[in-house]
Design a protein around this motif. Structure first.
Motif, PDB file in Angstrom:
ATOM      1  N   SER A 141       0.810  -1.218   0.000  1.00 45.15           N
ATOM      2  CA  SER A 141       0.000   0.000   0.000  1.00 45.15           C
ATOM      3  C   SER A 141       0.843   1.267   0.000  1.00 45.15           C
ATOM      4  CB  SER A 141      -0.934   0.022   1.220  1.00 45.15           C
ATOM      5  OG  SER A 141      -1.913  -0.987   1.113  1.00 45.15           O
ATOM      6  N   PHE A 242     -14.674  -2.268   5.383  1.00 49.53           N
ATOM      7  CA  PHE A 242     -14.063  -2.317   4.051  1.00 49.53           C
ATOM      8  C   PHE A 242     -13.094  -3.483   3.929  1.00 49.53           C
ATOM      9  CE2 PHE A 242     -15.300   2.103   4.657  1.00 49.53           C
ATOM     10  CZ  PHE A 242     -15.872   2.430   3.441  1.00 49.53           C
ATOM     11  N   THR A 244     -10.008  -4.235   1.393  1.00 51.43           N
ATOM     12  CA  THR A 244      -9.263  -3.474   0.388  1.00 51.43           C
ATOM     13  C   THR A 244      -7.798  -3.861   0.376  1.00 51.43           C
ATOM     14  OG1 THR A 244      -8.894  -1.214  -0.446  1.00 51.43           O
ATOM     15  CG2 THR A 244      -8.735  -1.550   1.945  1.00 51.43           C
ATOM     16  N   SER A 245      -7.063  -3.323  -0.587  1.00 55.36           N
ATOM     17  CA  SER A 245      -5.645  -3.634  -0.728  1.00 55.36           C
ATOM     18  C   SER A 245      -4.972  -2.512  -1.518  1.00 55.36           C
ATOM     19  CB  SER A 245      -5.452  -4.972  -1.458  1.00 55.36           C
ATOM     20  OG  SER A 245      -6.028  -4.908  -2.757  1.00 55.36           O
ATOM     21  N   ALA A 248      -5.580   1.696  -2.598  1.00 60.56           N
ATOM     22  CA  ALA A 248      -6.970   1.938  -2.208  1.00 60.56           C
ATOM     23  C   ALA A 248      -7.142   1.903  -0.691  1.00 60.56           C
ATOM     24  CB  ALA A 248      -7.888   0.909  -2.862  1.00 60.56           C
ATOM     25  N   TYR A 249      -6.256   1.193   0.005  1.00 60.07           N
ATOM     26  CA  TYR A 249      -6.339   1.126   1.470  1.00 60.07           C
ATOM     27  C   TYR A 249      -6.266   2.522   2.080  1.00 60.07           C
ATOM     28  CZ  TYR A 249      -4.413   0.761   6.200  1.00 60.07           C
ATOM     29  OH  TYR A 249      -4.155   0.937   7.543  1.00 60.07           O
ATOM     30  N   VAL A 252      -9.376   4.550   1.462  1.00 54.08           N
ATOM     31  CA  VAL A 252     -10.447   4.142   2.382  1.00 54.08           C
ATOM     32  C   VAL A 252     -10.231   4.756   3.761  1.00 54.08           C
ATOM     33  CG1 VAL A 252     -11.346   2.163   3.673  1.00 54.08           C
ATOM     34  CG2 VAL A 252     -11.061   2.009   1.190  1.00 54.08           C
ATOM     35  N   LYS A 263      -7.477  -5.433   5.705  1.00 49.58           N
ATOM     36  CA  LYS A 263      -6.433  -5.044   4.757  1.00 49.58           C
ATOM     37  C   LYS A 263      -5.712  -6.278   4.231  1.00 49.58           C
ATOM     38  CE  LYS A 263      -2.301  -2.272   4.069  1.00 49.58           C
ATOM     39  NZ  LYS A 263      -1.713  -3.329   3.216  1.00 49.58           N
ATOM     40  N   VAL A 287     -16.215  -3.839  -0.736  1.00 47.66           N
ATOM     41  CA  VAL A 287     -14.913  -4.177  -1.311  1.00 47.66           C
ATOM     42  C   VAL A 287     -14.458  -3.012  -2.188  1.00 47.66           C
ATOM     43  CG1 VAL A 287     -13.595  -5.799  -2.720  1.00 47.66           C
ATOM     44  CG2 VAL A 287     -15.492  -6.633  -1.304  1.00 47.66           C
ATOM     45  N   ILE A 288     -13.332  -2.439  -1.849  1.00 46.30           N
ATOM     46  CA  ILE A 288     -12.761  -1.349  -2.648  1.00 46.30           C
ATOM     47  C   ILE A 288     -11.472  -1.872  -3.271  1.00 46.30           C
ATOM     48  CG2 ILE A 288     -11.801   0.976  -2.640  1.00 46.30           C
ATOM     49  CD1 ILE A 288     -14.765   0.955  -2.092  1.00 46.30           C
ATOM     50  N   GLU A 289     -11.492  -2.055  -4.584  1.00 48.28           N
ATOM     51  CA  GLU A 289     -10.338  -2.611  -5.280  1.00 48.28           C
ATOM     52  C   GLU A 289     -10.131  -1.868  -6.591  1.00 48.28           C
ATOM     53  OE1 GLU A 289     -11.125  -6.790  -6.185  1.00 48.28           O
ATOM     54  OE2 GLU A 289     -13.281  -6.409  -6.087  1.00 48.28           O
ATOM     55  N   GLY A 308     -19.618  -3.467  -3.911  1.00 47.69           N
ATOM     56  CA  GLY A 308     -18.360  -3.165  -4.586  1.00 47.69           C
ATOM     57  C   GLY A 308     -18.599  -2.270  -5.771  1.00 47.69           C
TER      58      GLY A 308
END
Length: 621
Positions: A141, A242, A244-245, A248-249, A252, A263, A287-289, A308
């Motif tokens: 990240s 959330f 995420t990865s 985007a982490y 967020v 994470k 989900v935020i990707e 998502g």
């Protein structure tokens, strides 16, 4: 401290993700590193080249770079291969077989995705390669995690005898942050041990490796559930959680700082059961990707209820301005003034070529060649598709200009029967993937004229050396390719190969007009260096004599950024039609005296800014 000296433990540095990866490779005891330049991954190898204990090379293309790294791994050494996302398409042939062979010495493939298409022809999600090839994917990240995860990747690679993908994005590659490095380690090469049943991938041997790959998948799934690379961060607001990865982490965390977050650092195989447990602790799981709904689809297939891409876009970066409005609406929270980071309008700056770029005269000539279909390629010269030249009709992928031109020739309609087909390609791109296209044209008797723009560098990514330069990554003299001999070896008749100085536009224009009429393959090689390299020699700058300038604006058609419009006037011609005149000046601080603008200037209003005897073309050192 000198970059090549050993670093002590816990040394703090302010560096980019790309430099962090290079440092991690050095500190992990990597012996061989290979890459082909490509934004945003280019700087990884440039930093690696500073460490003399590591062998590093600019390979001819990404497939070759991966195969070099594979060879080093099979020799029992730790190896690194770096590329941008579209480069992985080129490397995929070797990549998809190596998943069955696995790794001996640690093998790490760093793939940099250009999320948001800052400098790429498409937007890809390289996490798919992990699923496709049954390989683990790590997603840092920030620069600190880029360092830590690259080092961890070598341990994972050797523990499971598997290549490991470290997936970066443009934001991780280029943004700098404080990185604390650890104690360097040494890694002794174990040597190559013959094992034909593993290393010789004929069908019989490959089939025997598939059960191994499936068993490895199970082991990696168990590892994903327990690794510290994945973590749950509790929050005080459980209305939304959330998953995420990557970059985007942080988006967020900035958007919803009080929300719980799962994470992912080890993002494939995904720890589905752990995420399922996390989802039970929050009201809504989002989900935020970046960029595809990859993990979202896997979770839904496993029966985990998530949001998502029904909330956020499938393209571009997941910035707070993108995340905050839809997620706030989901949890019934009003968007108040000050919630979002304000955005400001930036004055538009259309991309253009550099002052005195040797491609300027080429595209000026191409824009005046009529009845021609022009197939373009990937590089600085792709800008020829824009204003004022508008001189490219197609651009697909690295090296595609020649093959596409062959298809345009063979597939032409009756209405195009009298049109000329011309392909434009740069020197490094020609060597990367264009040579095969030229061989295809000659072998299959195509009628294509090729403009091979040799500027002695990989210009688009910062002027890196290529086989056309005669220098390697370390700046040492090496073999320099002879394009005339190479084109002849690929089947072009010697009389159909011409070398032209692109600053001599009348000569170039004549060569183009002559060769497009010849019904067989021909190659025009332009031979002036990139203006941003040491090989380019400047001449005294030019200026415009205002009393001679008629406002014809012919010089503007060259497209040089050093030519400025001072004022515009509209006049009525004798036939009653209006014509706009543009009176210009030249920024002498930027001008290099290349003389391109003097060629179309009918009133000879462009002259040396200082007292010199004549205007001449630039010369190669």
């Amino acid at each position: 401290m000198n970059a090549v000296e050993p670093k002590s433990a816990d040394l703090r540095q302010f560096i980019s993700g790309n430099e962090a990866v290079a440092l991690a490779a050095r500190d992990a005891g990597v012996k061989v590193a290979a890459a082909y330049p490509g934004t945003p991954s280019t700087e990884i190898l440039e930093y690696v080249s500073k460490y003399p204990d590591m062998y590093s090379e600019w390979s001819i293309n990404e497939k070759v770079s991966l195969e070099v790294a594979i060879g080093a791994s099979l020799a029992g050494s730790r190896a690194l291969c770096a590329m941008k996302h579209v480069g992985m398409n080129v490397a995929s042939d070797a990549f998809m077989t190596q998943t069955l062979i696995g790794a001996v010495g640690g093998l790490v493939i760093v793939v940099a995705d250009d999320v948001g298409l800052s400098s790429s022809q498409n937007e890809q999600d390289s996490r798919y390669w992990g699923r496709f090839a049954h390989l683990p994917v790590l997603e840092p990240s920030d620069a600190q995690e880029a360092y830590e995860m690259t080092r961890a990747a070598y341990g994972i690679s050797e523990q499971f005898e598997v290549p490991v993908i470290v997936r970066l994005t443009t934001r991780i590659c280029h943004v700098k942050s404080v990185v604390v490095t650890g104690e360097p380690e040494t890694h002794a090469s174990t040597g190559f041990k013959k094992d034909p049943s593993r290393y010789v991938m004929v069908p019989g041997n490959a089939k025997g490796r598939i059960p191994m790959m499936m068993k490895r998948d199970e082991a990696l799934q168990a590892y994903a559930l327990n690794t510290s690379l994945n973590r749950v961060e509790p929050g005080s607001d459980n209305r939304v959680g959330f998953v995420t990865s990557g970059a985007a982490y942080y988006h967020v965390k900035e958007s919803f700082p009080d929300a719980p977050v799962f994470k992912l650092g080890f993002s494939h195989p995904a720890p589905i059961d752990a995420i399922r447990d996390f989802a039970t602790t929050v009201d809504n799981t989002v989900v935020i990707e970046e960029v595809e709904p990859l993990l979202e689809t896997e979770l839904r297939a496993a029966g985990v209820e998530v949001h998502g891409k029904d909330l956020v876009p499938k393209i571009g970066e997941m910035s707070p301005a993108v995340i905050t409005p839809p997620v706030s609406k989901l949890i019934g929270e009003a968007i108040t003034e000050g919630t979002l980071i304000p955005t400001s309008e930036v004055f538009p700056r259309p991309p253009t070529m550099c002052v005195a770029c040797p491609h300027l005269g080429i595209y000026y000539c191409l824009s005046h060649i009529k009845n021609t279909i022009i197939s373009g390629d990937i590089g600085c010269y792709t800008l020829g598709a824009g204003h004022p030249w508008n001189a490219l009709d197609t651009t697909i992928s690295m090296g595609a200009s020649l093959s596409v031109a062959q298809g345009l020739d063979k597939g032409r309609a009756e209405s195009d029967a009298n049109k000329n087909v011309l392909a434009v390609i740069g020197d490094s791109t020609f060597l990367h993937m264009g040579m095969q296209g030229l061989l295809d044209i000659t072998y299959n008797k195509g009628n294509v004229t090729i403009l091979l723009l040799d500027n002695r560098a990989v210009g688009m990514t910062g002027g890196q050396d290529a086989p056309s330069s005669g220098l390697n990554l370390q700046g040492e003299k090496t073999t320099q390719v002879d394009f005339r001999k190479l084109c002849e070896a690929l089947g072009v008749k010697p009389e159909r190969i011409h070398e032209v100085n692109p600053y001599e536009m009348p000569v170039l224009f004549k060569a183009l007009r002559t060769e497009v009429k010849i019904p067989e393959p021909s190659v025009i090689i332009t031979n002036q260096p990139c203006v941003l390299t040491e090989r380019y020699s400047k001449l005294p700058p030019l200026k415009v004599e205002t009393d001679k300038c008629t406002g014809c604006s012919n010089c503007l058609d060259v497209g040089c950024p050093a030519i400025l419009v001072d004022r515009r006037e509209t006049v009525v011609k004798p036939n009653g039609k209006e014509k706009e005149l543009a009176f210009v000046s030249i920024d002498t601080a930027a001008c290099t005296g290349c003389g391109l603008c003097t060629k179309p200037c009918a009133p000879d209003a462009i002259v040396p800014a200082f007292n010199v005897s004549k205007i001449d073309a630039v010369e190669i050192k």
